[in-house]
Design a protein around this motif. Structure first.
Motif, PDB file in Angstrom:
ATOM      1  N   PHE A  79       0.860  -1.175   0.000  1.00 22.62           N
ATOM      2  CA  PHE A  79       0.000   0.000   0.000  1.00 22.62           C
ATOM      3  C   PHE A  79       0.903   1.233   0.000  1.00 22.62           C
ATOM      4  CE2 PHE A  79       0.773  -1.326   4.344  1.00 22.62           C
ATOM      5  CZ  PHE A  79       1.052  -0.157   5.036  1.00 22.62           C
ATOM      6  N   GLU A  80       0.391   2.299  -0.575  1.00 22.26           N
ATOM      7  CA  GLU A  80       1.164   3.545  -0.655  1.00 22.26           C
ATOM      8  C   GLU A  80       2.545   3.326  -1.282  1.00 22.26           C
ATOM      9  OE1 GLU A  80      -0.297   6.875   1.351  1.00 22.26           O
ATOM     10  OE2 GLU A  80      -1.414   5.657  -0.094  1.00 22.26           O
ATOM     11  N   ARG A  81       2.618   2.383  -2.235  1.00 21.75           N
ATOM     12  CA  ARG A  81       3.855   2.054  -2.958  1.00 21.75           C
ATOM     13  C   ARG A  81       4.944   1.480  -2.037  1.00 21.75           C
ATOM     14  NH1 ARG A  81       3.763   4.013  -8.182  1.00 21.75           N
ATOM     15  NH2 ARG A  81       6.026   3.694  -8.328  1.00 21.75           N
ATOM     16  N   GLU A  82       4.515   0.884  -0.914  1.00 20.48           N
ATOM     17  CA  GLU A  82       5.437   0.269   0.042  1.00 20.48           C
ATOM     18  C   GLU A  82       5.201  -1.234   0.092  1.00 20.48           C
ATOM     19  OE1 GLU A  82       4.776   2.072   3.801  1.00 20.48           O
ATOM     20  OE2 GLU A  82       5.122   4.126   3.086  1.00 20.48           O
ATOM     21  N   ARG A  83       6.225  -1.984   0.534  1.00 15.85           N
ATOM     22  CA  ARG A  83       6.144  -3.430   0.700  1.00 15.85           C
ATOM     23  C   ARG A  83       6.361  -3.767   2.175  1.00 15.85           C
ATOM     24  NH1 ARG A  83      10.286  -5.821  -3.816  1.00 15.85           N
ATOM     25  NH2 ARG A  83       9.229  -7.757  -3.223  1.00 15.85           N
ATOM     26  N   ASP A 237      -4.686  -6.801 -22.218  1.00 18.43           N
ATOM     27  CA  ASP A 237      -3.776  -5.679 -21.955  1.00 18.43           C
ATOM     28  C   ASP A 237      -4.318  -4.779 -20.848  1.00 18.43           C
ATOM     29  OD1 ASP A 237      -1.941  -6.522 -23.799  1.00 18.43           O
ATOM     30  OD2 ASP A 237      -2.607  -5.167 -25.399  1.00 18.43           O
ATOM     31  N   ARG A 238      -5.622  -4.581 -20.829  1.00 15.40           N
ATOM     32  CA  ARG A 238      -6.213  -3.751 -19.779  1.00 15.40           C
ATOM     33  C   ARG A 238      -5.999  -4.398 -18.408  1.00 15.40           C
ATOM     34  NH1 ARG A 238     -12.680  -2.505 -18.708  1.00 15.40           N
ATOM     35  NH2 ARG A 238     -12.352  -0.972 -17.016  1.00 15.40           N
ATOM     36  N   ILE A 239      -6.153  -5.714 -18.334  1.00 18.78           N
ATOM     37  CA  ILE A 239      -5.949  -6.418 -17.062  1.00 18.78           C
ATOM     38  C   ILE A 239      -4.517  -6.254 -16.580  1.00 18.78           C
ATOM     39  CG2 ILE A 239      -5.853  -8.709 -15.994  1.00 18.78           C
ATOM     40  CD1 ILE A 239      -8.233  -9.497 -17.779  1.00 18.78           C
ATOM     41  N   TRP A 240      -3.557  -6.504 -17.472  1.00 21.25           N
ATOM     42  CA  TRP A 240      -2.152  -6.402 -17.064  1.00 21.25           C
ATOM     43  C   TRP A 240      -1.789  -4.972 -16.670  1.00 21.25           C
ATOM     44  CZ3 TRP A 240      -0.050 -10.534 -15.480  1.00 21.25           C
ATOM     45  CH2 TRP A 240      -0.240 -11.762 -16.114  1.00 21.25           C
ATOM     46  N   ASP A 241      -2.296  -3.993 -17.396  1.00 18.54           N
ATOM     47  CA  ASP A 241      -1.994  -2.594 -17.069  1.00 18.54           C
ATOM     48  C   ASP A 241      -2.541  -2.230 -15.690  1.00 18.54           C
ATOM     49  OD1 ASP A 241      -0.746  -2.280 -19.504  1.00 18.54           O
ATOM     50  OD2 ASP A 241      -2.438  -1.235 -20.462  1.00 18.54           O
ATOM     51  N   GLU A 242      -3.754  -2.691 -15.396  1.00 14.13           N
ATOM     52  CA  GLU A 242      -4.349  -2.369 -14.098  1.00 14.13           C
ATOM     53  C   GLU A 242      -3.620  -3.101 -12.969  1.00 14.13           C
ATOM     54  OE1 GLU A 242      -6.621  -0.266 -11.533  1.00 14.13           O
ATOM     55  OE2 GLU A 242      -6.511  -0.005 -13.716  1.00 14.13           O
ATOM     56  N   LEU A 243      -3.243  -4.360 -13.194  1.00 12.60           N
ATOM     57  CA  LEU A 243      -2.446  -5.082 -12.196  1.00 12.60           C
ATOM     58  C   LEU A 243      -1.131  -4.362 -11.942  1.00 12.60           C
ATOM     59  CD1 LEU A 243      -3.085  -8.748 -13.394  1.00 12.60           C
ATOM     60  CD2 LEU A 243      -3.752  -7.814 -11.170  1.00 12.60           C
ATOM     61  N   ASP A 244      -0.472  -3.929 -13.000  1.00 12.02           N
ATOM     62  CA  ASP A 244       0.780  -3.184 -12.862  1.00 12.02           C
ATOM     63  C   ASP A 244       0.595  -1.960 -11.965  1.00 12.02           C
ATOM     64  OD1 ASP A 244       3.314  -3.880 -13.815  1.00 12.02           O
ATOM     65  OD2 ASP A 244       2.727  -3.603 -15.892  1.00 12.02           O
ATOM     66  N   ALA A 245      -0.479  -1.230 -12.194  1.00 10.53           N
ATOM     67  CA  ALA A 245      -0.721  -0.010 -11.426  1.00 10.53           C
ATOM     68  C   ALA A 245      -0.978  -0.311  -9.955  1.00 10.53           C
ATOM     69  CB  ALA A 245      -1.900   0.755 -12.030  1.00 10.53           C
ATOM     70  N   ARG A 246      -1.728  -1.362  -9.672  1.00 10.65           N
ATOM     71  CA  ARG A 246      -2.091  -1.650  -8.272  1.00 10.65           C
ATOM     72  C   ARG A 246      -0.951  -2.294  -7.494  1.00 10.65           C
ATOM     73  NH1 ARG A 246      -8.532  -3.476  -8.557  1.00 10.65           N
ATOM     74  NH2 ARG A 246      -9.099  -1.970 -10.181  1.00 10.65           N
ATOM     75  N   PHE A 247      -0.060  -2.990  -8.176  1.00  9.99           N
ATOM     76  CA  PHE A 247       1.083  -3.599  -7.497  1.00  9.99           C
ATOM     77  C   PHE A 247       2.305  -2.673  -7.424  1.00  9.99           C
ATOM     78  CE2 PHE A 247      -0.840  -7.790  -8.942  1.00  9.99           C
ATOM     79  CZ  PHE A 247      -1.201  -8.191  -7.668  1.00  9.99           C
ATOM     80  N   ALA A 248       2.224  -1.494  -7.989  1.00 10.02           N
ATOM     81  CA  ALA A 248       3.383  -0.617  -8.118  1.00 10.02           C
ATOM     82  C   ALA A 248       3.993  -0.289  -6.750  1.00 10.02           C
ATOM     83  CB  ALA A 248       2.988   0.678  -8.826  1.00 10.02           C
ATOM     84  N   ASP A 250       7.838   1.466  -4.842  1.00 15.92           N
ATOM     85  CA  ASP A 250       9.087   2.197  -5.045  1.00 15.92           C
ATOM     86  C   ASP A 250      10.252   1.249  -4.763  1.00 15.92           C
ATOM     87  OD1 ASP A 250       7.790   4.557  -5.721  1.00 15.92           O
ATOM     88  OD2 ASP A 250       7.586   5.152  -3.618  1.00 15.92           O
ATOM     89  N   ALA A 251      10.406   0.266  -5.621  1.00 16.64           N
ATOM     90  CA  ALA A 251      11.454  -0.740  -5.461  1.00 16.64           C
ATOM     91  C   ALA A 251      11.671  -1.413  -6.810  1.00 16.64           C
ATOM     92  CB  ALA A 251      11.063  -1.774  -4.407  1.00 16.64           C
ATOM     93  N   ASP A 252      12.712  -2.210  -6.890  1.00 14.61           N
ATOM     94  CA  ASP A 252      13.035  -2.910  -8.129  1.00 14.61           C
ATOM     95  C   ASP A 252      12.189  -4.179  -8.206  1.00 14.61           C
ATOM     96  OD1 ASP A 252      14.153  -3.837 -10.427  1.00 14.61           O
ATOM     97  OD2 ASP A 252      16.039  -4.486  -9.520  1.00 14.61           O
ATOM     98  N   TRP A 253      11.026  -4.069  -8.837  1.00 15.65           N
ATOM     99  CA  TRP A 253      10.110  -5.213  -8.944  1.00 15.65           C
ATOM    100  C   TRP A 253       9.341  -5.097 -10.254  1.00 15.65           C
ATOM    101  CZ3 TRP A 253       4.819  -6.051  -9.425  1.00 15.65           C
ATOM    102  CH2 TRP A 253       4.381  -7.361  -9.164  1.00 15.65           C
ATOM    103  N   THR A 254       9.166  -6.217 -10.923  1.00 14.13           N
ATOM    104  CA  THR A 254       8.479  -6.236 -12.220  1.00 14.13           C
ATOM    105  C   THR A 254       7.397  -7.303 -12.218  1.00 14.13           C
ATOM    106  OG1 THR A 254      10.493  -5.531 -13.364  1.00 14.13           O
ATOM    107  CG2 THR A 254       8.756  -6.525 -14.710  1.00 14.13           C
ATOM    108  N   LEU A 255       6.221  -6.940 -12.701  1.00 13.28           N
ATOM    109  CA  LEU A 255       5.136  -7.902 -12.886  1.00 13.28           C
ATOM    110  C   LEU A 255       5.344  -8.628 -14.206  1.00 13.28           C
ATOM    111  CD1 LEU A 255       2.357  -9.074 -12.044  1.00 13.28           C
ATOM    112  CD2 LEU A 255       1.309  -7.196 -13.353  1.00 13.28           C
TER     113      LEU A 255
END
Length: 392
Positions: A79-83, A237-248, A250-255
């Motif tokens: 949450f809040e771009r934190e893990r 593509d819409r699903i993956w884009d939305e997942l990317d946004a919600r999992f974002a 501030d760290a080195d991590w890739t969906l």
């Protein structure tokens, strides 16, 4: 046909109960309305509490589970771009959870049932349970084009929320408690290696997302969507884009993205029926209770019901005493309500509330901050997530 225990429903609850009864020497027959193919292909839960793993081992149905299941030491909150990692063993005295798909559990139990018994009838549609108050209740069912009867000492309804068993209970003395949530989960299966080692529960600005897996090669992911959503309205593509946004973060991590092989939408609801026994008709699993999947409790609650039933029938078989059966509903409902509370709290904390405001939003973040910063709060989550003991 006659048997000691007639089981309506050949899902994981009914099959596991049949297996445990068979190993105790108790005769039973399982009636399943669907085909074997339908039962074995239905995609459902995959997170197993320690008690569920123990029950499958007790049933002699854990060979593949032990070889292929993915043991998880915790979950990650985002949450809040934190893990924030929740370490289950450190917080619970060593307890873990295991990822192993419900479809695989069903395949394992079906194979054992067909190889060793007891009888399992496919495409056997239960029509009614008659005389549940008597010493010999009867299940009328349709099989191979004709109506048949199964005379039982006991009938167990493992036929899910839409089955016939619960409807047999008299209205007088029955109570239902329910809450429908105004959002659903859009779930996908993707042929791509998971992007994480443990489940990720993410609270994004536009809603909740969950990253899970079915194996080291297949990812299972979910998005919060409005109730009534049609999965076809969500291109890949819409699903993956939305997942990317919600999992974002501030760290080195890739969906990791890959081919989506299945999509489905699951409504979110809480439902409890009391009591879980009427005469010689007993409910187990989704026939008696439904929880939103946020807390990963549905399958595990069904298994805990079955463990209690197996223990009660073992005592009845050994001693003739119905003492444990008389306590069955109370025993199970104590755990059901705790799991319902946990699932509801997790759902309210992690999902964007359509009727929420800035105040609600800040409360959600405060709850998450509390878990992330307090060992006591994190231990409460970990204890519930890994599975409460049966409350007797």
């Amino acid at each position: 046909m006659r048997t000691a225990v007639g089981i309506i429903g050949g899902g994981p609850a009914g099959l596991l109960l049949a297996r445990l009864l068979h190993r105790t020497g108790i005769d039973c027959v399982v009636l399943e309305a669907r085909t074997r193919e339908d039962v074995e292909q239905r995609q459902r839960a995959g997170m197993l509490e320690q008690g569920t793993v123990d029950a499958l081992r007790e049933a002699g149905a854990a060979e593949r589970l032990d070889a292929e299941g993915l043991v998880h030491q915790g979950i990650e909150l985002r949450f809040e771009r934190e893990r924030h990692h929740i370490d289950f063993p450190a917080l619970t005295g060593g307890r873990t959870v295991t990822i192993y798909a419900q479809t695989e559990i069903v395949k394992d139990l079906v194979a054992l049932q067909l190889a060793e018994g007891p009888p399992l009838l496919w495409e056997a549609q239960a029509l009614a349970v008659e005389k549940p108050e008597s010493a010999s209740p009867v299940v009328r069912f349709l099989h191979e084009g004709r109506e048949q009867t199964l005379i039982c000492d006991w009938v167990i309804g493992c036929d899910g929320f839409h089955g016939i068993s619960r409807g047999t209970f008299p209205a007088a003395g029955s109570h239902t408690y329910e809450r429908d949530h105004p959002y659903s989960w859009l779930g996908i299966l993707a042929d791509v290696a998971p992007s994480c080692d443990e489940l990720i529960y993410a609270r994004g600005q536009s809603g909740f997302a969950l990253h899970s897996m079915r194996s080291i090669h297949v990812s299972r992911l979910y998005l919060q969507v409005p109730g009534g959503t049609d999965a076809d309205d969500w291109p890949d593509d819409r699903i993956w884009d939305e997942l990317d946004a919600r999992f974002a973060v501030d760290a080195d991590w890739t969906l990791h993205r890959g081919p989506i092989t299945a999509k489905s939408v699951t409504p979110m609801r809480s439902y409890v029926h009391e009591p879980m026994r009427h005469g010689r008709l007993v409910l187990a699993g989704d026939a008696a209770h439904i929880v939103p999947p946020t807390g990963a409790k549905g399958l595990n609650l069904a298994v805990s019901d079955v463990r209690v039933l197996a223990r009660t029938f073992a005592e009845l078989h050994r001693t003739g005493s119905e003492r444990l059966l008389d306590d069955y509903s109370r025993t199970c409902l104590a755990r059901v309500w705790q799991a319902t509370r946990f699932s509801y709290d997790m759902t309210r904390m992690l999902h964007a509330q359509p009727d929420g405001d800035v105040f609600e939003n800040r409360l959600q973040l405060a709850r998450l901050r509390r878990i992330a910063s307090s060992r006591h709060a994190a231990a409460e989550l970990a204890t519930n997530y890994t599975g409460l003991p049966l409350l007797t």
